[in-house]
Design a protein around this motif. Structure first.
Motif, mmCIF file in Angstrom:
data_model
loop_
_atom_site.group_PDB
_atom_site.id
_atom_site.type_symbol
_atom_site.label_atom_id
_atom_site.label_comp_id
_atom_site.label_asym_id
_atom_site.label_seq_id
_atom_site.Cartn_x
_atom_site.Cartn_y
_atom_site.Cartn_z
ATOM 1 N N LEU A 1 0.807 -1.212 0.000
ATOM 2 C CA LEU A 1 0.000 0.000 0.000
ATOM 3 C C LEU A 1 0.847 1.273 0.000
ATOM 4 C CD1 LEU A 1 -2.860 1.121 0.009
ATOM 5 C CD2 LEU A 1 -2.848 1.014 2.501
ATOM 6 N N PRO A 2 1.899 1.389 0.813
ATOM 7 C CA PRO A 2 2.702 2.612 0.767
ATOM 8 C C PRO A 2 3.310 2.857 -0.614
ATOM 9 C CG PRO A 2 3.172 1.417 2.785
ATOM 10 C CD PRO A 2 2.328 0.511 1.945
ATOM 11 N N ILE A 3 3.848 1.789 -1.218
ATOM 12 C CA ILE A 3 4.452 1.975 -2.535
ATOM 13 C C ILE A 3 3.385 2.336 -3.561
ATOM 14 C CG2 ILE A 3 5.720 0.808 -4.381
ATOM 15 C CD1 ILE A 3 7.063 -0.902 -2.236
ATOM 16 N N PHE A 4 2.212 1.700 -3.438
ATOM 17 C CA PHE A 4 1.120 1.998 -4.377
ATOM 18 C C PHE A 4 0.667 3.453 -4.260
ATOM 19 C CE2 PHE A 4 -3.481 2.380 -4.931
ATOM 20 C CZ PHE A 4 -3.586 2.082 -6.299
ATOM 21 N N LEU A 5 0.434 3.920 -3.027
ATOM 22 C CA LEU A 5 -0.021 5.292 -2.841
ATOM 23 C C LEU A 5 1.045 6.295 -3.277
ATOM 24 C CD1 LEU A 5 -1.847 5.095 0.610
ATOM 25 C CD2 LEU A 5 -2.879 5.318 -1.656
ATOM 26 N N ASN A 6 2.292 5.974 -3.049
ATOM 27 C CA ASN A 6 3.370 6.856 -3.471
ATOM 28 C C ASN A 6 3.423 6.971 -4.996
ATOM 29 O OD1 ASN A 6 5.872 8.450 -2.968
ATOM 30 N ND2 ASN A 6 6.815 6.737 -4.064
ATOM 31 N N ALA A 7 3.262 5.810 -5.678
ATOM 32 C CA ALA A 7 3.265 5.842 -7.142
ATOM 33 C C ALA A 7 2.037 6.556 -7.677
ATOM 34 C CB ALA A 7 3.335 4.413 -7.688
ATOM 35 N N LEU A 8 0.866 6.313 -7.058
ATOM 36 C CA LEU A 8 -0.358 6.962 -7.516
ATOM 37 C C LEU A 8 -0.282 8.481 -7.352
ATOM 38 C CD1 LEU A 8 -3.365 6.591 -8.443
ATOM 39 C CD2 LEU A 8 -3.950 6.605 -6.014
ATOM 40 N N SER A 9 0.346 8.947 -6.296
ATOM 41 C CA SER A 9 0.399 10.378 -5.971
ATOM 42 C C SER A 9 1.606 11.028 -6.637
ATOM 43 C CB SER A 9 0.447 10.580 -4.450
ATOM 44 O OG SER A 9 -0.632 9.939 -3.821
ATOM 45 N N TRP A 10 1.567 11.077 -7.958
ATOM 46 C CA TRP A 10 2.626 11.718 -8.732
ATOM 47 C C TRP A 10 4.005 11.123 -8.407
ATOM 48 C CZ3 TRP A 10 -1.148 14.459 -6.109
ATOM 49 C CH2 TRP A 10 -2.103 15.126 -6.875
ATOM 50 N N GLY A 11 4.041 9.759 -8.276
ATOM 51 C CA GLY A 11 5.275 9.101 -7.859
ATOM 52 C C GLY A 11 6.364 9.118 -8.904
ATOM 53 N N ASP A 12 6.023 8.984 -10.186
ATOM 54 C CA ASP A 12 7.015 9.084 -11.253
ATOM 55 C C ASP A 12 6.344 9.661 -12.483
ATOM 56 O OD1 ASP A 12 5.559 7.030 -12.494
ATOM 57 O OD2 ASP A 12 6.822 5.485 -11.585
ATOM 58 N N ASP A 13 7.119 9.872 -13.524
ATOM 59 C CA ASP A 13 6.593 10.531 -14.718
ATOM 60 C C ASP A 13 5.489 9.717 -15.366
ATOM 61 O OD1 ASP A 13 8.338 12.563 -14.261
ATOM 62 O OD2 ASP A 13 9.849 11.844 -15.680
ATOM 63 N N GLY A 14 5.649 8.410 -15.363
ATOM 64 C CA GLY A 14 4.644 7.564 -15.998
ATOM 65 C C GLY A 14 3.312 7.639 -15.289
ATOM 66 N N CYS A 15 3.334 7.521 -13.979
ATOM 67 C CA CYS A 15 2.087 7.610 -13.213
ATOM 68 C C CYS A 15 1.486 9.009 -13.266
ATOM 69 C CB CYS A 15 2.334 7.205 -11.756
ATOM 70 S SG CYS A 15 2.764 5.466 -11.541
ATOM 71 N N THR A 16 2.341 10.002 -13.434
ATOM 72 C CA THR A 16 1.831 11.367 -13.507
ATOM 73 C C THR A 16 1.063 11.615 -14.803
ATOM 74 O OG1 THR A 16 3.657 12.186 -12.134
ATOM 75 C CG2 THR A 16 2.484 13.805 -13.488
ATOM 76 N N SER A 17 1.535 11.048 -15.904
ATOM 77 C CA SER A 17 0.933 11.351 -17.201
ATOM 78 C C SER A 17 -0.070 10.318 -17.682
ATOM 79 C CB SER A 17 2.044 11.497 -18.253
ATOM 80 O OG SER A 17 2.806 10.288 -18.338
ATOM 81 N N ASP A 18 -0.096 9.144 -17.083
ATOM 82 C CA ASP A 18 -1.013 8.097 -17.550
ATOM 83 C C ASP A 18 -2.462 8.527 -17.310
ATOM 84 O OD1 ASP A 18 -1.372 5.121 -18.362
ATOM 85 O OD2 ASP A 18 -2.639 5.402 -16.578
ATOM 86 N N PRO A 19 -3.327 8.439 -18.359
ATOM 87 C CA PRO A 19 -4.710 8.913 -18.204
ATOM 88 C C PRO A 19 -5.485 8.169 -17.140
ATOM 89 C CG PRO A 19 -4.136 8.689 -20.513
ATOM 90 C CD PRO A 19 -3.021 8.058 -19.753
ATOM 91 N N LEU B 1 -9.673 10.408 -6.117
ATOM 92 C CA LEU B 1 -9.316 10.427 -4.695
ATOM 93 C C LEU B 1 -9.231 11.858 -4.165
ATOM 94 C CD1 LEU B 1 -8.378 9.043 -2.080
ATOM 95 C CD2 LEU B 1 -6.044 9.103 -2.998
ATOM 96 N N MET B 2 -8.624 12.754 -4.945
ATOM 97 C CA MET B 2 -8.425 14.116 -4.481
ATOM 98 C C MET B 2 -9.747 14.869 -4.256
ATOM 99 S SD MET B 2 -5.162 14.440 -4.102
ATOM 100 C CE MET B 2 -5.114 12.683 -3.694
ATOM 101 N N VAL B 3 -10.741 14.592 -5.098
ATOM 102 C CA VAL B 3 -12.013 15.319 -4.989
ATOM 103 C C VAL B 3 -13.069 14.534 -4.240
ATOM 104 C CG1 VAL B 3 -11.525 16.537 -7.136
ATOM 105 C CG2 VAL B 3 -12.906 14.450 -7.198
ATOM 106 N N SER B 4 -12.708 13.394 -3.703
ATOM 107 C CA SER B 4 -13.706 12.539 -3.068
ATOM 108 C C SER B 4 -14.161 13.105 -1.738
ATOM 109 C CB SER B 4 -13.131 11.132 -2.857
ATOM 110 O OG SER B 4 -12.110 11.166 -1.886
ATOM 111 N N GLU B 5 -15.359 12.697 -1.362
ATOM 112 C CA GLU B 5 -15.900 13.092 -0.065
ATOM 113 C C GLU B 5 -15.295 12.265 1.058
ATOM 114 O OE1 GLU B 5 -19.896 12.273 -1.054
ATOM 115 O OE2 GLU B 5 -20.381 14.336 -1.658
ATOM 116 N N GLU B 6 -14.637 11.168 0.695
ATOM 117 C CA GLU B 6 -14.040 10.287 1.705
ATOM 118 C C GLU B 6 -12.680 10.777 2.176
ATOM 119 O OE1 GLU B 6 -17.102 8.011 -0.360
ATOM 120 O OE2 GLU B 6 -15.453 9.289 -1.028
#
Length: 844
Positions: free
Chosen positions: A99-117, A126-131
């Motif tokens: 989970l830590p590695i996943f969340l780190n990659a999801l949150s602008w972790g590298d160039d690929g994850c940043t640009s992938d649609p 996640l950023m706009v969620s009510e949770e």
């Protein structure tokens, strides 16, 4: 993904989220995600997102990611989520990821994850969620385990990481908001002007801080830190009524922070420094506050004080060439104390002079005063001086106007009596109760406010002619009218009006007479018109009543009344201290008590409350009758001319007092409301009173004023004197006119007490340098009082109720029957009729 989820779950996911933004019939496009949306969280990298965006007229639609999350939440309902969570975690392990590695990659972790649609889409969800807020809340404050032996211990969770992160975020937010609001504390260019020193508004700044474009987060942080959590709601409810205003304290903290960051952020610091310096704050205290960034330094305060004085004098030296102006001055006495005696350093008493120049910056300009016209009219008028017959005719012409106002004063005495209770009277607003129209009232309002400039206090005694000559040179030097070209223009073109007490105008007039044969108009003082101050004339009137009616404790005069009221210090006439204030109040209270008894006598009632039954017209008629029978010259003469054995000296003395004191009340009231026409109407009576009462100096001053008004002054000079040189209004309010010499007395007090320099160098040179700053310091004082509501502590006071004193006198006079005719009644003290005596003296 087909090996990880079962068939139903695959259908649920693709038929759930996918149905919101793709066509489920197009298998080739199942993994499509919009490249950019209005709510794409990656746009946070744009600097503009750190600054507020103006709100639109209509709220925007929820982002598509938020709609997808809501739809999925509804489908899941109360289903067990544990199974799904475990499958996801097991799949992540199969991908060599936790989970830590996943969340780190999801949150602008590298160039690929940043640009992938796809990743961008899920990240935005996640950023706009009510949770997200509740997730962070649980990370910070982890719920206690309910099925564990250690359920009473709360797990640490991510508290430390979140607190460290929150502190970094808070530091960034605070720094950004302080930058955004720095302009609110930026000192104006002319920071020592009156407008700049009084422009900072705590209420306005507090409001701007709470706006989205201000510093709402920093404001909330400081405002909340000032109150305990459990008391915040109650404090908010009581904040308007409490003097512990957290808004003021918050703005003050912001001021310290801004001044610490930039020395130019001193919009509040500078006014506070000038205020404290003017109130006598020591150098050590100011430097201590400067260290805490609450004020400027003491040395800056000294320079500011001098700068305010210099700017005031520079402004005055310019404005006298643009607007009409007039000057007043008065003597000021100081007692200098020393603590180390030497031949050249001894305690002593010294005299000087304080002066002021007055202008009306917003009023329509008056007619130009012509020196040539003044000299011609003076020459004509001196050949035709005013006579006693002229003065008598002026009094006869003014009598109907004076009578109407006196009747209203008498009627108002009844209406203001608590026993009559006007508020519950059947017709309290009847036209019969309306005041008489003023004879000629000065205009009021913001455009008619008079502005005062204080000249430098000088060590010159005005009591001698040499001192008066030196003062003329000094005032002209301070105004920069002492150059040869200015002297020539003054002697040939200007007409200047100077005002003062009797000593001041007597010395000026005597100096002009002494110089009448000098070579030029400037040296002869042809340009000078002198006018006495009406406040000192009113004081002379009160002192004349005191001398005439003081009597003894066993008589019926003022001394008996003061003894009944336990008024101390009123035995002898004084010109210093608060003697006049006490005498003035005593005269008014005695007059009110006697007039109440007059109402009882004329109406034939036992209690004034019985008069409530009468209609307003009947009360008006009774007031007319009261004035005729118990306050008029005819009544006095009738009692004086009674046959032997039929005289009633007590009644005669009472009627004469009523007549004279009503003139005093009328003059005082006319000065308050600015009725210069009525003041002029009262001049003949004042002349006769002062002439018959032994005050020959003020009799001469009244005579000189009548000579000027009716013989020696052109029409434009007369109008200028009436409109400007008797009364001024420093606030613009309708009933706040003041005599110019009273304003100058207040200035003398400020020079001697309120703003007097303190310390070993507090001598004439320093007082001269600081005096011009007094008007600005007064405005700053009023501004501070209004901002912090200190007006309720030391700025004003409430007079004690007079009703008990007046009622006590009224009962005494009622029982004594002083207004009941009793033939043969005599008094111990024989009160002389000074007005008639004044007529006789005038005739001689």
């Amino acid at each position: 993904m087909t090996d990880f989820f079962d068939e139903n779950e695959q259908h649920e996911l693709h038929g759930g989220w996918g149905s919101l933004f793709v066509d489920v019939d197009d298998d080739d496009d199942l993994d499509y995600v919009p490249q950019s949306t209005e709510y794409d969280s990656d746009r946070l990298s744009d600097e503009s997102d750190w600054y507020p965006v103006p709100l639109e007229d209509e709220p925007p639609a929820p982002p598509i990611q938020l709609q997808g999350t809501r739809a999925m939440r509804e489908r899941l309902g109360s289903a067990n989520k544990l199974k799904r969570v475990r499958k996801i975690l097991e799949f992540m392990e199969s991908q060599d990821m936790n989970l830590p590695i996943f969340l780190n990659a999801l949150s602008w972790g590298d160039d690929g994850c940043t640009s992938d649609p796809k990743v961008r889409y899920e990240r935005t969800a996640l950023m706009v969620s009510e949770e997200l807020p509740s997730i962070l809340e649980r990370w910070y404050r982890v719920p206690r385990a309910t099925h564990s032996r250690s359920h009473y211990v709360r797990p640490a969770g991510a508290r430390r990481a979140l607190e460290d992160f929150a502190m970094r975020c808070a530091a960034d937010v605070i720094d950004r908001e302080l930058k955004c609001t720095s302009h609110l504390f930026r000192s104006p260019k002319d920071s020592l002007s009156e407008a700049a020193l009084t422009s900072f508004s705590f209420t306005e700044v507090a409001y701007k801080f709470q706006e989205s474009s201000g510093a709402p987060h920093t404001w909330s942080l400081l405002h909340g830190a000032m109150q305990r959590q459990c008391r915040r709601q109650k404090a908010d409810e009581q904040s308007k009524n409490s003097r512990k205003n957290p808004n003021m304290a918050a703005v003050m903290l912001f001021s310290q922070l801004q001044y610490m960051r930039s020395r130019n952020a001193a919009a509040w610091v500078k006014p506070l420094t000038v205020f404290l310096k003017a109130k006598g704050a020591s150098a050590k205290s100011l430097d201590l506050l400067h260290t805490l960034r609450i004020t400027m330094s003491h040395s800056w305060g000294m320079r500011a004080y001098a700068g305010i004085s210099e700017k005031s004098m520079e402004e005055l030296q310019k404005v006298i060439h643009l607007l009409a102006w007039w000057l007043a001055y008065d003597n000021v006495n100081f007692a200098f104390q020393v603590f180390a005696q030497r031949l050249a350093n001894q305690s002593h008493f010294d005299s000087g002079t304080s002066g002021s120049v007055f202008i009306k910056p917003h009023a329509p300009p008056p007619l130009t005063l012509s020196s040539a016209a003044l000299q011609e009219q003076r020459h004509t008028g001196r050949q035709n001086p005013i006579t006693l017959n002229d003065i008598v005719m002026l009094e006869v012409a003014a009598a109907p106007r004076i009578h109407a106002h006196i009747v209203h004063i008498v009627l108002r005495t009844l209406l203001d009596c608590p026993e009559f209770d006007l508020e519950t009277y059947s017709n309290p607003t009847h036209s019969a109760f309306a005041p008489s129209p003023p004879v000629s009232c000065l205009p009021h309002g913001p455009e008619h406010i008079t502005k005062q400039y204080v000249l430098g206090t000088v060590h010159i005694d005005e009591a001698s002619y040499d001192g008066t000559d030196d003062l003329i040179k000094e005032w002209m030097r301070q105004l920069k009218l002492d150059r040869m070209d200015e002297q020539q223009r003054t002697g040939l073109e200007r007409v200047l009006v100077w005002i003062g007490d009797q000593l001041t105008v007597d010395r000026l007039r005597g100096l002009a007479n002494y110089r009448c044969e000098d070579a030029n108009g400037y040296d002869r003082l042809d340009w000078l018109v002198v006018v006495f101050g009406w406040f000192h004339a009113l004081m002379a009137f009160a002192n004349s009543l005191h001398r005439q009616y003081f009597g003894s404790t066993s008589g019926w005069g003022l001394r008996q009344a003061f003894a009944l009221l336990n008024r101390k210090g009123l035995q002898n006439v004084k010109i210093k201290g608060n003697f006049y204030q006490h005498l003035h109040e005593g005269i008014l209270h005695v007059a009110e008590a006697r007039l109440r008894d007059c109402w009882r006598k004329v109406a034939g009632v036992e209690a004034l409350s019985d008069l409530r039954k009468l209609p307003p017209e009947h009360l008006q008629a009774l007031a007319e009758r009261l004035v005729h029978e118990l306050t008029s010259n005819d009544a006095v003469e009738g009692l004086e001319n009674a046959m032997d054995g039929q005289k009633d000296d007590v009644l005669r003395q009472s009627v004469m007092w009523n007549r004279d004191v009503l003139y005093y009340i009328l003059l005082h009231r006319s000065m308050q409301i600015g009725d210069v026409g009525m003041m002029e109407d009262l001049l003949p009576h004042l002349f006769f009173r002062f002439a018959g009462g032994g005050n020959h100096k003020y009799a001469v001053e009244i005579l000189e004023l009548l000579q000027g008004l009716h013989r020696e002054w052109p029409a434009e000079v007369k109008d200028f004197v009436r409109q400007n040189c008797w009364l001024v209004n420093l606030s613009g309010a309708p009933d706040e006119f003041q005599a110019i010499d009273l304003v100058e007395e207040h200035t003398v007090k400020d020079v001697k007490v309120t703003y007097r320099p303190k310390g070993p160098n507090a001598f004439w040179e320093l007082m001269k340098a600081r005096a011009p700053a007094i008007p600005t310091l007064r405005s700053l004082d009023d501004y501070i009082s209004s901002e912090f509501r200190t007006i309720y502590q030391g700025v004003s006071h409430t007079d004690p109720s007079k009703e008990q004193d007046v009622q006590h006198l009224y009962e005494f006079y009622r029982k004594a029957g002083i207004h009941d005719y009793q033939p043969g009644r005599d008094t111990i003290n024989d009160v002389k009729e000074v007005v008639s005596k004044g007529v006789q003296i005038g005739a001689s």
